[in-house]
Write a protein that holds these residues in place. Structure first.
Motif, PDB file in Angstrom:
ATOM      1  N   UNK C 137      28.591 -85.053 -35.592  1.00  0.00           N
ATOM      2  CA  UNK C 137      30.002 -85.433 -35.616  1.00  0.00           C
ATOM      3  C   UNK C 137      30.770 -84.602 -36.630  1.00  0.00           C
ATOM      4  N   UNK C 138      30.202 -84.445 -37.829  1.00  0.00           N
ATOM      5  CA  UNK C 138      30.885 -83.657 -38.854  1.00  0.00           C
ATOM      6  C   UNK C 138      31.067 -82.213 -38.411  1.00  0.00           C
ATOM      7  N   UNK C 139      30.016 -81.670 -37.814  1.00  0.00           N
ATOM      8  CA  UNK C 139      30.109 -80.275 -37.371  1.00  0.00           C
ATOM      9  C   UNK C 139      31.246 -80.116 -36.361  1.00  0.00           C
ATOM     10  N   UNK C 140      31.307 -81.045 -35.425  1.00  0.00           N
ATOM     11  CA  UNK C 140      32.359 -80.986 -34.417  1.00  0.00           C
ATOM     12  C   UNK C 140      33.724 -81.224 -35.052  1.00  0.00           C
ATOM     13  N   UNK C 141      33.767 -82.141 -36.009  1.00  0.00           N
ATOM     14  CA  UNK C 141      35.044 -82.460 -36.652  1.00  0.00           C
ATOM     15  C   UNK C 141      35.587 -81.254 -37.407  1.00  0.00           C
ATOM     16  N   UNK C 142      34.708 -80.495 -38.017  1.00  0.00           N
ATOM     17  CA  UNK C 142      35.169 -79.333 -38.768  1.00  0.00           C
ATOM     18  C   UNK C 142      35.772 -78.282 -37.857  1.00  0.00           C
ATOM     19  N   UNK C 143      35.284 -78.235 -36.625  1.00  0.00           N
ATOM     20  CA  UNK C 143      35.823 -77.260 -35.682  1.00  0.00           C
ATOM     21  C   UNK C 143      36.871 -77.875 -34.773  1.00  0.00           C
ATOM     22  N   UNK C 144      37.259 -79.106 -35.072  1.00  0.00           N
ATOM     23  CA  UNK C 144      38.034 -79.862 -34.086  1.00  0.00           C
ATOM     24  C   UNK C 144      39.355 -79.217 -33.734  1.00  0.00           C
ATOM     25  N   UNK C 145      40.027 -78.622 -34.711  1.00  0.00           N
ATOM     26  CA  UNK C 145      41.336 -78.073 -34.383  1.00  0.00           C
ATOM     27  C   UNK C 145      41.200 -76.914 -33.402  1.00  0.00           C
ATOM     28  N   UNK C 146      40.107 -76.201 -33.495  1.00  0.00           N
ATOM     29  CA  UNK C 146      39.880 -75.131 -32.535  1.00  0.00           C
ATOM     30  C   UNK C 146      39.481 -75.719 -31.186  1.00  0.00           C
ATOM     31  N   UNK C 147      38.622 -76.749 -31.218  1.00  0.00           N
ATOM     32  CA  UNK C 147      38.183 -77.365 -29.972  1.00  0.00           C
ATOM     33  C   UNK C 147      39.373 -77.971 -29.226  1.00  0.00           C
ATOM     34  N   UNK C 148      40.232 -78.648 -29.970  1.00  0.00           N
ATOM     35  CA  UNK C 148      41.346 -79.363 -29.348  1.00  0.00           C
ATOM     36  C   UNK C 148      42.372 -78.445 -28.733  1.00  0.00           C
ATOM     37  N   UNK C 149      42.459 -77.198 -29.188  1.00  0.00           N
ATOM     38  CA  UNK C 149      43.554 -76.353 -28.744  1.00  0.00           C
ATOM     39  C   UNK C 149      43.105 -75.152 -27.927  1.00  0.00           C
ATOM     40  N   UNK C 150      41.809 -74.874 -27.896  1.00  0.00           N
ATOM     41  CA  UNK C 150      41.332 -73.709 -27.153  1.00  0.00           C
ATOM     42  C   UNK C 150      40.499 -74.170 -25.972  1.00  0.00           C
ATOM     43  N   UNK C 151      40.975 -73.961 -24.769  1.00  0.00           N
ATOM     44  CA  UNK C 151      40.237 -74.404 -23.589  1.00  0.00           C
ATOM     45  C   UNK C 151      38.827 -73.844 -23.514  1.00  0.00           C
ATOM     46  N   UNK C 152      38.647 -72.597 -23.870  1.00  0.00           N
ATOM     47  CA  UNK C 152      37.306 -72.016 -23.796  1.00  0.00           C
ATOM     48  C   UNK C 152      36.365 -72.759 -24.725  1.00  0.00           C
ATOM     49  N   UNK C 153      36.861 -73.070 -25.938  1.00  0.00           N
ATOM     50  CA  UNK C 153      36.014 -73.766 -26.896  1.00  0.00           C
ATOM     51  C   UNK C 153      35.622 -75.139 -26.371  1.00  0.00           C
ATOM     52  N   UNK C 154      36.596 -75.848 -25.824  1.00  0.00           N
ATOM     53  CA  UNK C 154      36.280 -77.158 -25.251  1.00  0.00           C
ATOM     54  C   UNK C 154      35.239 -77.025 -24.157  1.00  0.00           C
ATOM     55  N   UNK C 155      35.414 -76.043 -23.294  1.00  0.00           N
ATOM     56  CA  UNK C 155      34.464 -75.868 -22.193  1.00  0.00           C
ATOM     57  C   UNK C 155      33.068 -75.592 -22.739  1.00  0.00           C
ATOM     58  N   UNK C 156      32.993 -74.748 -23.760  1.00  0.00           N
ATOM     59  CA  UNK C 156      31.677 -74.431 -24.311  1.00  0.00           C
ATOM     60  C   UNK C 156      31.044 -75.634 -24.988  1.00  0.00           C
ATOM     61  N   UNK C 157      31.868 -76.399 -25.704  1.00  0.00           N
ATOM     62  CA  UNK C 157      31.325 -77.596 -26.347  1.00  0.00           C
ATOM     63  C   UNK C 157      30.754 -78.540 -25.288  1.00  0.00           C
ATOM     64  N   UNK C 158      31.501 -78.733 -24.202  1.00  0.00           N
ATOM     65  CA  UNK C 158      31.015 -79.611 -23.142  1.00  0.00           C
ATOM     66  C   UNK C 158      29.736 -79.072 -22.525  1.00  0.00           C
ATOM     67  N   UNK C 159      29.690 -77.763 -22.330  1.00  0.00           N
ATOM     68  CA  UNK C 159      28.486 -77.189 -21.731  1.00  0.00           C
ATOM     69  C   UNK C 159      27.300 -77.353 -22.655  1.00  0.00           C
ATOM     70  N   UNK C 160      27.534 -77.113 -23.951  1.00  0.00           N
ATOM     71  CA  UNK C 160      26.435 -77.270 -24.903  1.00  0.00           C
ATOM     72  C   UNK C 160      25.948 -78.706 -24.900  1.00  0.00           C
ATOM     73  N   UNK C 161      26.877 -79.652 -24.893  1.00  0.00           N
ATOM     74  CA  UNK C 161      26.475 -81.059 -24.874  1.00  0.00           C
ATOM     75  C   UNK C 161      25.718 -81.380 -23.588  1.00  0.00           C
ATOM     76  N   UNK C 162      26.213 -80.887 -22.468  1.00  0.00           N
ATOM     77  CA  UNK C 162      25.568 -81.194 -21.192  1.00  0.00           C
ATOM     78  C   UNK C 162      24.167 -80.603 -21.140  1.00  0.00           C
ATOM     79  N   UNK C 163      24.051 -79.351 -21.547  1.00  0.00           N
ATOM     80  CA  UNK C 163      22.733 -78.706 -21.513  1.00  0.00           C
ATOM     81  C   UNK C 163      21.790 -79.372 -22.507  1.00  0.00           C
TER      82      UNK C 163
END
Lengths: 362, 157, 466
Positions: C137-163
């Motif tokens: 959670x902390x790791x994701x939270x630290x990158x959250x502003x990038x995750x929340x605003x960059x579609x590619x980052x969100x997609x990669x986070x989801x893929x990493x979680x799914x895999x």
């Protein structure tokens, strides 16, 4: 495959003791040997396949949509790559279909030497445009919305080939024809004691000789040179120095049209004010934060010129100003506007700049 | 135990919700120059008095930005070199968020400033209400303990 | 009687016990996940016009924090698509378990397999807690502003979680990913204690007499609890994912889906484990930092937070960790210790701290809900253009592709946020009082902790209306 099925669960079930402690249970829905691969399971698997297939279909739709004869162009600030691609080709008479999408801030798209207004590109929204070229040649397209310190670097080219009258050759710039060195310092020989006024100059009612009222004849004459010429002319014998300055202002104004100045004002607001300031003093918003600019690698040896500085401006001829706008490159990040503005637009801008020196210019 | 708590809470709530009408300077015309840069406004807070005729001049410095005032629903946009102006009457007191209305980069939705129309005590009121909430909660919490111990009761289907 | 078993109504019972309604929702979620990953990868990189960002961080997150968690507890987990592919591979089936033909040949897993594919390793004992989830959670939270605003980052986070979910399913037993790794699941689990929904057994004595414990081992109707809990032992919602398997496997219909008072679990959470206590503090600190960064006026802070990997981001990360990992727990410790000293308690300080952390659940949940409401009301209008042009190809499916952005009910939205937050403040105060009384410390013990609660509350109030 057997290796994968090695069971290591710590929670082995208990063997059922006949007559042991297990109370009577509801009959289980199915006896031992359930219904593993019945229609229900197959149906479920099909549904899963569908659910997983939908994204793939979406991907396919996207892929197919990309190749329908439209050239995709993405717009980013120059630091992130600018136009992508930035070199296009087209044929005379054949429509060039573009789909432009901004990927960060508001950009704009326009073709140089073309009077059509630019297309605004809101971020994320694809905008379709169709261009038809009547003449072969090299066209420049550029960004029309200030998008960052390197906004002016956002340019691309369109090479148009085919039959047709080629574009007229660009005229030799006035400063070249007159042999003016754009980079030489041009201090004004004489300075006025107060801001010259066009209206006061007009009110003097002096009939100026035609050589001062011809645009071409005065192209190479800066205000202080013109003042000197007027001062030496016997017609102004009875005038004070400041009045001759007013006369100079009026003389310069009389060779410029109102429409041209209006266009110059518009072009200045859209293209120059961000660096040079609305008040022409060179301390404009886009240049105001040197730390920020330095961080972006935009350190210049020279700051944008201050158009309110009389000692520089009054020594500059219209041809010099037009040449600087056309050629740019004074070590200050000044863009070269030659490929973008038409001759008329360049002169309009150059003429507009006197509003920072003369009262009543517009 | 309950009555004094409720009385205190009522008094505090009343304090919290009373409109403020003292301490107002006479309204005037104000010209505020706001500079917009990704991703903040300078000044971050625009301070005006209730009743002022406020003219906001928005000057963008790096890209096209907008400015939209919550609550007042006013909007303007500016391109670098082309500042924009908007004049309005600040008739509603309080603190209002000011948000950028033109996508100006990835963090655009977080480009936020404030318009403060004095006299206002929004934060004070909210703080008082938070204390009231705490007191009410404490009151309720002690009531809860007076009930016999909890144990989930079985519920047959 | 403060519980109502929803299964007493035959229609509800039929819907819940049948696998198809749940599966339908799961498949919708799965298709949605896949589509949003595709859209995140190929759509425009402009976050506020990409459906991946709008649908996930504006719509889904708001529904999660405002409706799903406060009212349905772990309801999202019951239809979450992330673990499904791995779970189906693990089970070898989508619906009920395929049985082994030859009973005697059944392995230690029992007659009805809980694992077709995969190593089925037990999750390491040392990691059977929330600590790993805290780190993720902390790791994701630290990158959250990038995750929340960059579609590619969100997609990669989801893929990493799914895999990761699939990989973990093929290595470890059951839903180890959900229980011990999923960052969202950790938050949902903790806050689901405040919700009015629970899955519990009806008659515990019956469970004691049932030797087979099919709710845990599985039978022909279903699989043993994927969340690795024993339903009869459930006291709180933290580890139960409401996957509803135990309803299907219990031969005595002894499992109920109860509506109960809000926050009933908190009455039972007398001394949460250290990992749970820490997580409550972590989440409270995080929401305050999030609010300051995203809703505050400091542009430099936002840029630093978004520029993951840059030097200013490291400074931001240090600050973030300082607030969430050190300052918030530290202040809480001090408050609890102060109360303990004032009330002359003999209990050890750490015990007092842990005893009070359940009170942070309603506060934290309300804080996250009010923060998410701001995000929703301000940015919901980005959803409409994104829906009209999901692949950023110039489509206009709903006619809203060029709809201008505008916040909704911007005049009152700050006060709606205040209202939600204050509900949490009051609720938390009630629990602080209750816990203080139970510990025998009364108001003297409660007041410092109440004061602590006001710190993040006022901080958030300042961001919302200050």
């Amino acid at each position: 495959m057997t290796a994968l099925r090695r069971a290591s669960s710590r929670f082995a079930p208990q063997r059922e003791h006949p007559g042991g402690g297990t109370p009577a249970a509801h009959p289980a829905g199915n006896p031992v040997g359930g219904v593993p691969k019945g229609t229900a399971e197959l149906g479920a698997r099909a549904a899963v396949g569908l659910a997983l297939g939908v994204p793939l279909i979406l991907l396919l739709i996207w892929w197919l949509g990309r190749s329908d004869g439209v050239q995709l162009i993405r717009a980013r600030v120059a630091e992130s790559g600018g136009w992508g691609p930035d070199a296009l080709t087209a044929q005379v008479g054949e429509p060039l279909k573009l789909r432009l999408t901004s990927e960060d801030v508001v950009h704009g798209f326009a073709i140089g030497h073309n009077r059509q207004p630019g297309i605004e590109l809101p971020p994320g929204e694809p905008v379709d445009a169709v261009l038809i070229f009547e003449r072969p040649g090299r066209y420049v397209f550029y960004c029309t919305r200030w998008c960052g310190p390197n906004h002016w670097r956002m340019r691309g080219t369109i090479e148009v080939t085919g039959d047709g009258p080629s574009a007229e050759a660009a005229p030799i710039p006035a400063y070249v024809a007159l042999g003016i060195d754009l980079d030489a310092p041009h201090p004004a020989a004489v300075l006025p004691s107060r801001r010259p006024s066009v209206d006061r100059g007009a009110a003097l009612g002096i009939d100026l000789p035609t050589r001062y009222r011809s645009r071409d004849a005065t192209l190479g004459l800066g205000p202080s040179d013109l003042w000197q010429a007027l001062r030496d002319d016997p017609a102004t014998r009875d005038l004070a120095d400041s009045q001759v300055w007013d006369l100079t202002a009026w003389a310069m104004r009389s060779v410029v049209s109102g429409e041209s100045l209006a266009e110059g004002e518009r072009l200045y607001a859209e293209n120059c004010a961000a660096c040079h300031g609305r008040d022409g003093a060179g301390e404009a918003a886009a240049q105001r934060e040197p730390a920020h600019a330095a961080a972006e690698g935009e350190t210049h040896a020279v700051e944008p010129v201050d158009f309110t500085d009389a000692s520089k401006m009054l020594g500059a001829s219209p041809a010099l100003l037009q040449g600087k706008i056309l050629r740019g490159g004074m070590g200050s990040g000044m863009p070269y506007w030659g490929p973008i503005f038409t001759e008329d637009q360049l002169w309009a801008l150059a003429s507009y700049l006197w509003t920072f020196q003369f009262e009543g210019w517009l | 135990m309950a009555k004094p708590i409720l009385l205190l809470s009522a008094v505090l709530v009343a304090i919290g919700l009373t409109p403020i009408s003292f301490g107002t300077a006479s309204p005037s015309s104000r010209h505020v120059h706001v500079r917009a840069r990704s991703y903040e406004y300078t000044p971050a807070t625009i301070d005006v008095q209730r009743g002022d005729r406020v003219t906001i001049e928005l000057e963008s410095t790096d890209a096209v930005h907008g400015l939209r005032i919550d609550g007042y629903d006013l909007e303007l946009r500016s391109s670098p070199g082309q500042p924009a102006q908007l004049t309005f009457l600040a008739d509603r007191p309080g603190v209002f968020r000011v948000r950028c209305s033109v996508t100006c980069g990835p963090l655009h939705p977080f480009m936020i400033g404030r318009l403060r129309v004095a006299p206002e005590a929004d934060l004070w009121r909210a703080g008082v209400l938070a204390v009231v909430a705490t007191i009410l909660g404490v009151g309720l919490g002690s009531r809860r303990n007076s009930r016999p111990g909890q144990r989930p009761m079985a519920t047959a289907p | 009687m403060n519980r109502v078993n929803l299964l007493r109504w035959p229609t509800v019972r039929a819907i819940v016990r049948s696998r198809w309604p749940q599966l339908s929702l799961q498949l919708l979620a799965l298709a949605g996940l896949g589509m949003l990953i595709v859209i995140g990868l190929v759509g425009t990189p402009v976050g506020n016009r990409n459906l991946a960002i709008a649908a996930i961080w504006i719509a889904w997150w708001a529904v999660l924090m405002l409706l799903a968690v406060p009212f349905l507890g772990r309801g999202w987990c019951s239809i979450c698509p992330l673990p499904l592919p791995g779970e189906w591979l693990q089970r070898g089936a989508i619906l009920r378990p395929p049985a082994v033909r030859d009973e005697q040949a059944a392995g230690p897993r029992g007659r009805y397999r809980n694992g077709a594919l995969g190593l089925g390793l037990p999750w390491p004992k040392r990691l059977r807690n929330l600590w790993l989830q805290n780190v993720v959670f902390l790791a994701l939270a630290l990158a959250s502003l990038s995750v929340l605003t960059q579609p590619r980052t969100t997609a990669w986070v989801l893929m990493v979680l799914a895999v990761s979910a699939v990989a973990v399913s093929l290595l470890f037993e059951r839903r180890s990913f959900c229980r011990y790794l999923c960052p969202v699941g950790g938050v949902i689990g903790l806050y689901s204690q405040a919700s009015p929904v629970e899955v519990r057994v009806i008659d515990q004595a019956l469970c004691t007499r049932h030797t087979e414990k099919t709710c845990f081992t599985g039978n022909s109707e279903g699989y043993g609890c994927p969340w690795q809990v024993f339903p009869a032992a459930l006291r709180t919602n933290v580890s139960c994912g409401t996957c509803l398997e135990c309803l299907r496997t219990c031969p005595y219909d002894n499992v109920a889906v109860n509506i109960r008072p809000f926050g009933d679990d908190l009455l039972r959470a007398e001394r949460p484990s250290l990992d749970q206590s820490f997580k409550s503090l972590l989440l409270l600190g995080s929401v305050v930092v999030y609010a300051a960064v995203m809703l505050g006026p400091w542009g430099a802070l936002k840029s630093a937070a978004a520029n993951v990997g840059a030097s200013e981001w490291f400074a931001y990360a240090a600050g973030f960790l300082l607030v969430t990992v050190i300052a918030t727990p530290g202040l809480f410790w001090m408050a609890a210790s102060l109360g303990r000293a004032a009330a002359h308690l003999r209990a050890r300080p750490l015990e007092v701290v842990r005893a009070f952390t359940p009170a942070l659940i309603p506060l934290g949940m309300a804080a996250w809900a009010s923060f998410s409401l701001s995000f929703l009301l301000t940015n919901l209008s980005y959803l409409w253009p994104s829906l009209s042009d999901p692949l950023s190809a110039g489509w206009n499916l709903l006619g809203t592709a060029s709809l201008a952005w505008g916040p909704y009910v911007s005049g009152i939205s700050p006060w709606l946020q205040v209202a939600i937050l204050l509900v949490g403040v009051a609720w938390a105060a009630a629990h602080v009082r209750r816990i203080a009384d139970r510990l025998g410390g009364g108001l003297r013990l409660a007041i410092p902790v109440l004061a602590f609660n006001l710190i993040p509350a006022v901080g958030l109030l300042w961001i919302f209306v200050g």
